[in-house]
Design an enzyme around this catalytic site. Structure first.
Site, PDB file in Angstrom:
ATOM      1  N   ASP A  90       0.841  -1.149   0.085  1.00 29.10           N
ATOM      2  CA  ASP A  90       0.028   0.024   0.006  1.00 29.10           C
ATOM      3  C   ASP A  90       0.848   1.256   0.065  1.00 29.10           C
ATOM      4  OD1 ASP A  90      -2.143  -1.634   0.280  1.00 29.10           O
ATOM      5  OD2 ASP A  90      -2.306  -1.245   2.165  1.00 29.10           O
TER       6      ASP A  90
HETATM    7  N1  URA Z   1      -1.147  -5.903   3.956  1.00 26.61           N
HETATM    8  C1  URA Z   1      -1.758  -4.811   4.017  1.00 26.61           C
HETATM    9  O1  URA Z   1      -2.584  -4.336   4.758  1.00 26.61           O
HETATM   10  N2  URA Z   1      -0.882  -3.654   3.262  1.00 26.61           N
HETATM   11  C2  URA Z   1       0.104  -3.928   2.726  1.00 26.61           C
HETATM   12  O2  URA Z   1       0.701  -2.991   2.285  1.00 26.61           O
HETATM   13  C3  URA Z   1       0.693  -5.164   2.578  1.00 26.61           C
HETATM   14  C4  URA Z   1       0.243  -5.947   3.348  1.00 26.61           C
END
Ligand code: URA
Length: 246
Positions: free
Chosen positions: A107
């Protein structure tokens, strides 16, 4: 020993532009081969251990690119981004030119280890759900993490888009508000949704390990490094290790 290749073809393979452009780089005296100025774009060069210098910057020859990258916050893992700059803007241009891709995405607000490659088979091997390997995330929460929450994560939680539970394969509490959690799947916002499902919340998320590959301590945010044979061996052992356990 691989067959020597024409210099302009080598430059093209590394992502320095069209073959014509690469040839012009040589003719403009902008390319050095193992420390010596190159003069002939058609000269055949051995690629083993080859170090180029293009427009003043050293460049190791790698037939395929495999990198580890330490993602900073507020960057998106796509080429066409919506709200934040792209992580690809932090990498040398030849990588983008030769089609480098992330091995799974983080993310925009998640930091830490991302593998990148232009080898489609490698990307497939590392991301296909059948071969999913452990990924370790350091999670910081606003509320203290309880043993009950950890037990729930290990037992498995059901997320709203799939009745099949997903679980942590390991949890190590690092402090009241930090947890190192290993998961083997890669569902959308998985860690954030798992923490919400057990009644806590993710304030910060940082990935430290993929399989048996641990983010190098001296790889600063926004920096990348080549992965070499030993690193790749470690990663392929992670896949084999996972198979052995399933
Ligand atoms: N899980 C999440 O919620 N976000 C990420 O970036 C990676 C794994």
């Amino acid at each position: 020993m691989s067959k020597p290749l024409p210099l302009e073809k080598i430059l093209f393979s590394q992502g320095f532009g069209t073959r014509r452009y690469c040839s012009d780089l040589v003719l403009a005296d902008l390319v050095m081969v193992n420390g010596a100025l190159a003069e002939d774009p058609d000269e055949r060069i051995a690629t083993e251990g080859l170090v180029l210098n293009v427009e003043g910057k050293d460049w190791e020859f790698h037939e395929k690119a495999y990198l580890a990258f330490n993602k900073p916050p507020n960057y998106e893992c796509s080429h066409k981004t919506t709200h934040h700059p792209s992580i690809y803007s932090l990498l040398p241009k030849p990588f983008v030119e030769r089609g480098l891709q992330c091995v799974g995405r983080l993310d925009f607000d998640t930091t830490g280890l991302i593998l990148m490659s232009d080898d489609g088979q490698f990307i497939h091997k590392m991301t296909t759900p059948k071969k999913n390997i452990g990924k370790v995330y350091e999670i910081t929460t606003p509320e203290p993490i309880t043993q009950k929450q950890i037990d729930h994560l290990l037992r498995g939680v059901v997320l709203d888009d799939d009745p099949k539970p997903c679980f942590a394969t390991a949890c190590h509490q690092l402090s009241d508000n930090t947890l190192a959690m290993t998961i083997v799947e890669g569902r959308y916002h998985q860690v954030k949704r798992m923490m919400a499902a057990v009644g806590n919340h993710v304030a910060q998320l940082h990935r430290t390990e993929i399989g048996q590959y641990v983010m190098p301590a001296d790889l600063a945010e926004g920096e990348w490094r080549w992965l070499y044979q030993d690193d790749l061996k470690q990663l392929s052992q992670s896949v084999e290790h996972y198979h052995a356990k399933t």
